[in-house]
Write a protein that holds these residues in place. Structure first.
Motif, mmCIF file in Angstrom:
data_model
loop_
_atom_site.group_PDB
_atom_site.id
_atom_site.type_symbol
_atom_site.label_atom_id
_atom_site.label_comp_id
_atom_site.label_asym_id
_atom_site.label_seq_id
_atom_site.Cartn_x
_atom_site.Cartn_y
_atom_site.Cartn_z
ATOM 1 N N ALA A 165 0.845 -1.198 0.000
ATOM 2 C CA ALA A 165 0.000 0.000 0.000
ATOM 3 C C ALA A 165 0.879 1.246 0.000
ATOM 4 O O ALA A 165 2.087 1.178 0.191
ATOM 5 C CB ALA A 165 -0.924 -0.001 1.212
ATOM 6 N N ARG A 166 0.219 2.361 -0.212
ATOM 7 C CA ARG A 166 0.967 3.619 -0.369
ATOM 8 C C ARG A 166 1.577 4.097 0.956
ATOM 9 O O ARG A 166 2.730 4.491 1.011
ATOM 10 C CB ARG A 166 0.041 4.688 -0.925
ATOM 11 N N CYS A 167 0.799 4.065 2.016
ATOM 12 C CA CYS A 167 1.329 4.558 3.288
ATOM 13 C C CYS A 167 0.517 4.012 4.458
ATOM 14 O O CYS A 167 -0.598 3.510 4.282
ATOM 15 C CB CYS A 167 1.336 6.093 3.330
ATOM 16 N N ALA A 168 1.102 4.113 5.635
ATOM 17 C CA ALA A 168 0.421 3.788 6.891
ATOM 18 C C ALA A 168 0.807 4.863 7.898
ATOM 19 O O ALA A 168 1.829 5.540 7.741
ATOM 20 C CB ALA A 168 0.832 2.411 7.394
ATOM 21 N N ASP A 169 -0.023 5.023 8.924
ATOM 22 C CA ASP A 169 0.368 5.925 10.002
ATOM 23 C C ASP A 169 0.984 5.106 11.144
ATOM 24 O O ASP A 169 1.055 3.871 11.071
ATOM 25 C CB ASP A 169 -0.814 6.786 10.462
ATOM 26 N N ARG A 170 1.403 5.787 12.195
ATOM 27 C CA ARG A 170 2.113 5.097 13.276
ATOM 28 C C ARG A 170 1.167 4.301 14.177
ATOM 29 O O ARG A 170 1.616 3.569 15.056
ATOM 30 C CB ARG A 170 2.935 6.112 14.091
ATOM 31 N N VAL A 174 -3.858 1.828 7.455
ATOM 32 C CA VAL A 174 -3.220 1.731 6.141
ATOM 33 C C VAL A 174 -4.105 2.370 5.081
ATOM 34 O O VAL A 174 -5.298 2.025 4.960
ATOM 35 C CB VAL A 174 -2.966 0.255 5.777
ATOM 36 N N PHE A 175 -3.525 3.290 4.313
ATOM 37 C CA PHE A 175 -4.258 3.910 3.206
ATOM 38 C C PHE A 175 -4.242 2.957 2.013
ATOM 39 O O PHE A 175 -3.187 2.638 1.472
ATOM 40 C CB PHE A 175 -3.605 5.241 2.811
ATOM 41 N N ILE A 176 -5.434 2.467 1.606
ATOM 42 C CA ILE A 176 -5.520 1.510 0.498
ATOM 43 C C ILE A 176 -6.107 2.141 -0.755
ATOM 44 O O ILE A 176 -6.191 1.487 -1.795
ATOM 45 C CB ILE A 176 -6.362 0.273 0.886
ATOM 46 N N ILE A 199 5.796 5.653 6.050
ATOM 47 C CA ILE A 199 5.007 5.899 7.259
ATOM 48 C C ILE A 199 4.774 7.407 7.365
ATOM 49 O O ILE A 199 5.717 8.202 7.226
ATOM 50 C CB ILE A 199 5.736 5.396 8.520
ATOM 51 N N VAL A 200 3.533 7.799 7.595
ATOM 52 C CA VAL A 200 3.214 9.228 7.656
ATOM 53 C C VAL A 200 2.822 9.604 9.083
ATOM 54 O O VAL A 200 2.400 8.768 9.877
ATOM 55 C CB VAL A 200 2.061 9.578 6.687
ATOM 56 N N ASP A 201 2.981 10.893 9.394
ATOM 57 C CA ASP A 201 2.581 11.403 10.700
ATOM 58 C C ASP A 201 1.071 11.607 10.743
ATOM 59 O O ASP A 201 0.415 11.750 9.706
ATOM 60 C CB ASP A 201 3.301 12.729 10.981
ATOM 61 N N GLY A 202 0.531 11.665 11.965
ATOM 62 C CA GLY A 202 -0.899 11.874 12.127
ATOM 63 C C GLY A 202 -1.683 10.583 12.000
ATOM 64 O O GLY A 202 -1.116 9.517 11.742
ATOM 65 N N ASN A 203 -3.002 10.693 12.214
ATOM 66 C CA ASN A 203 -3.878 9.531 12.125
ATOM 67 C C ASN A 203 -4.662 9.607 10.819
ATOM 68 O O ASN A 203 -5.451 10.532 10.607
ATOM 69 C CB ASN A 203 -4.843 9.505 13.321
ATOM 70 N N LEU A 204 -4.457 8.620 9.945
ATOM 71 C CA LEU A 204 -5.100 8.641 8.628
ATOM 72 C C LEU A 204 -6.616 8.641 8.731
ATOM 73 O O LEU A 204 -7.313 9.188 7.871
ATOM 74 C CB LEU A 204 -4.625 7.445 7.797
ATOM 75 N N LEU A 205 -7.159 8.015 9.762
ATOM 76 C CA LEU A 205 -8.614 7.960 9.903
ATOM 77 C C LEU A 205 -9.200 9.342 10.222
ATOM 78 O O LEU A 205 -10.386 9.580 10.002
ATOM 79 C CB LEU A 205 -8.997 6.969 11.005
ATOM 80 N N ASP A 206 -8.371 10.237 10.725
ATOM 81 C CA ASP A 206 -8.839 11.592 11.036
ATOM 82 C C ASP A 206 -8.775 12.527 9.828
ATOM 83 O O ASP A 206 -9.222 13.672 9.911
ATOM 84 C CB ASP A 206 -7.991 12.195 12.168
ATOM 85 N N ASP A 207 -8.185 12.047 8.731
ATOM 86 C CA ASP A 207 -8.032 12.869 7.523
ATOM 87 C C ASP A 207 -9.316 12.781 6.701
ATOM 88 O O ASP A 207 -9.644 11.722 6.177
ATOM 89 C CB ASP A 207 -6.834 12.351 6.710
ATOM 90 N N ALA A 213 -10.817 5.775 2.728
ATOM 91 C CA ALA A 213 -10.061 4.792 1.947
ATOM 92 C C ALA A 213 -8.946 4.180 2.790
ATOM 93 O O ALA A 213 -7.886 3.828 2.279
ATOM 94 C CB ALA A 213 -9.479 5.447 0.699
ATOM 95 N N VAL A 214 -9.204 4.079 4.089
ATOM 96 C CA VAL A 214 -8.191 3.572 5.026
ATOM 97 C C VAL A 214 -8.652 2.255 5.630
ATOM 98 O O VAL A 214 -9.809 2.106 6.031
ATOM 99 C CB VAL A 214 -7.932 4.612 6.143
ATOM 100 N N LEU A 215 -7.744 1.287 5.675
ATOM 101 C CA LEU A 215 -7.972 0.029 6.384
ATOM 102 C C LEU A 215 -7.573 0.243 7.842
ATOM 103 O O LEU A 215 -6.403 0.479 8.136
ATOM 104 C CB LEU A 215 -7.129 -1.086 5.758
ATOM 105 N N PRO A 216 -8.534 0.166 8.782
ATOM 106 C CA PRO A 216 -8.194 0.435 10.192
ATOM 107 C C PRO A 216 -7.207 -0.585 10.744
ATOM 108 O O PRO A 216 -7.177 -1.747 10.331
ATOM 109 C CB PRO A 216 -9.556 0.332 10.899
ATOM 110 N N SER A 217 -6.435 -0.149 11.703
ATOM 111 C CA SER A 217 -5.360 -0.979 12.251
ATOM 112 C C SER A 217 -5.865 -2.250 12.916
ATOM 113 O O SER A 217 -5.099 -3.202 13.075
ATOM 114 C CB SER A 217 -4.544 -0.169 13.267
ATOM 115 N N ILE A 218 -7.135 -2.300 13.288
ATOM 116 C CA ILE A 218 -7.671 -3.496 13.926
ATOM 117 C C ILE A 218 -7.563 -4.706 12.994
ATOM 118 O O ILE A 218 -7.538 -5.851 13.445
ATOM 119 C CB ILE A 218 -9.142 -3.262 14.361
#
Length: 274
Positions: A165-170, A174-176, A199-207, A213-218
């Motif tokens: 995938a393109r990126c994930a946050d900490r 994961v952005f899919i 790896i990008v800063d911040g929480n992708l789910l908050d963007d 278009a994010v797969l949650p970390s769960i």
């Protein structure tokens, strides 16, 4: 990260055990080729490879490396480059257990696992040759309509789903993007391993622009950074397919020694630098 581990590429590959049922996406949906090389390098064996719903270089390379015992797919093709050499050779010498499928059947069987149900009905297979070769697919009477037959398929619940995938946050989100089939794979599998470009800063789910278009970390067990991790295949809008590298593979993959040479050149960086 939370429950998701940020790990190295080799550690991620090492968490895929011999004999695993491994789900991988088609060539245009984020193929984890760097992780595939790491798998081959450590000598993984006896994989049951589920192609969602088909594969190309990834499946052919794993077959050529002697890593695959069972192949469940609707096709293995190198597209305009021709027939997949290692897959074709394995068919001829009958060294693989083939579970022939169709694209709708693989998607439906994964959806069954996603929903937590043991099987799922599907139309369009009755009367086809593929049904004759799949004794695990059953034709039953529709319990709600007399005289109506339908096929039921057992759920596919992979041990591991693996993609790039393109990126994930900490936190491990994961952005899919638009590749929704990897979402299905992650929902269906027991474990999901992802390589990312960064790896990008911040929480992708908050963007608000990317959260949908994010797969949650769960759903994600581990993430590893792999720059150009889909190479030599194309990835999203970041880089195109490396035609010269694919051509080189097609020449070398005519023999087991050639596949080994291709992998060795990959390790040495000869191909990546080309």
């Amino acid at each position: 990260m939370s429950a998701t581990s940020l790990t190295s590429l080799d550690t991620l590959a090492a968490s895929i055990p011999d004999g695993a049922v491994l789900a991988v996406p088609k060539d245009t949906s984020g193929v984890a080729m760097a992780a595939t090389r790491a798998l081959a390098r450590r000598g993984v064996r006896n994989l049951h490879l589920v192609c969602v719903p088909q594969s190309g270089l990834q499946a052919d390379l794993l077959i050529g490396a002697g890593a695959v015992t069972t192949l469940e797919t609707s096709a293995v093709t190198m597209g305009e480059f021709g027939a997949a050499p290692c897959f074709t050779a394995a068919l001829r010498n009958r060294s693989l257990r083939i579970m022939d499928a169709t694209c709708p059947a693989i998607y439906a069987a994964l959806q069954a696992a996603e929903k937590g149900i043991p099987f799922i009905p599907l139309r369009g297979i009755i009367g086809t040759d593929v049904l004759r070769h799949r004794t695990d697919w059953k034709v039953i009477d529709n319990p709600f309509a007399a005289g109506d037959s339908i096929v039921v398929l057992p759920a596919i619940r992979p041990d591991v789903a693996l993609f790039h995938a393109r990126c994930a946050d900490r936190e491990g989100n994961v952005f899919i993007g638009r590749e929704r089939e990897v979402l299905l794979m992650a929902h269906a599998a027991k474990t999901t391993l992802v390589t990312v470009e960064e790896i990008v800063d911040g929480n992708l789910l908050d963007d608000p622009a990317r959260g949908g278009a994010v797969l949650p970390s769960i759903y994600v067990s581990a993430v590893a950074v792999a720059k150009r991790g889909a190479w030599p295949l194309a990835f999203a809008d970041l880089y195109p397919m490396d035609d010269a590298a694919i051509d080189h593979y097609m020449t070398l993959a005519r023999s087991a020694e050639g596949v080994a040479r291709f992998l060795a050149e990959w390790d040495s960086g000869v191909q990546a630098a080309a």
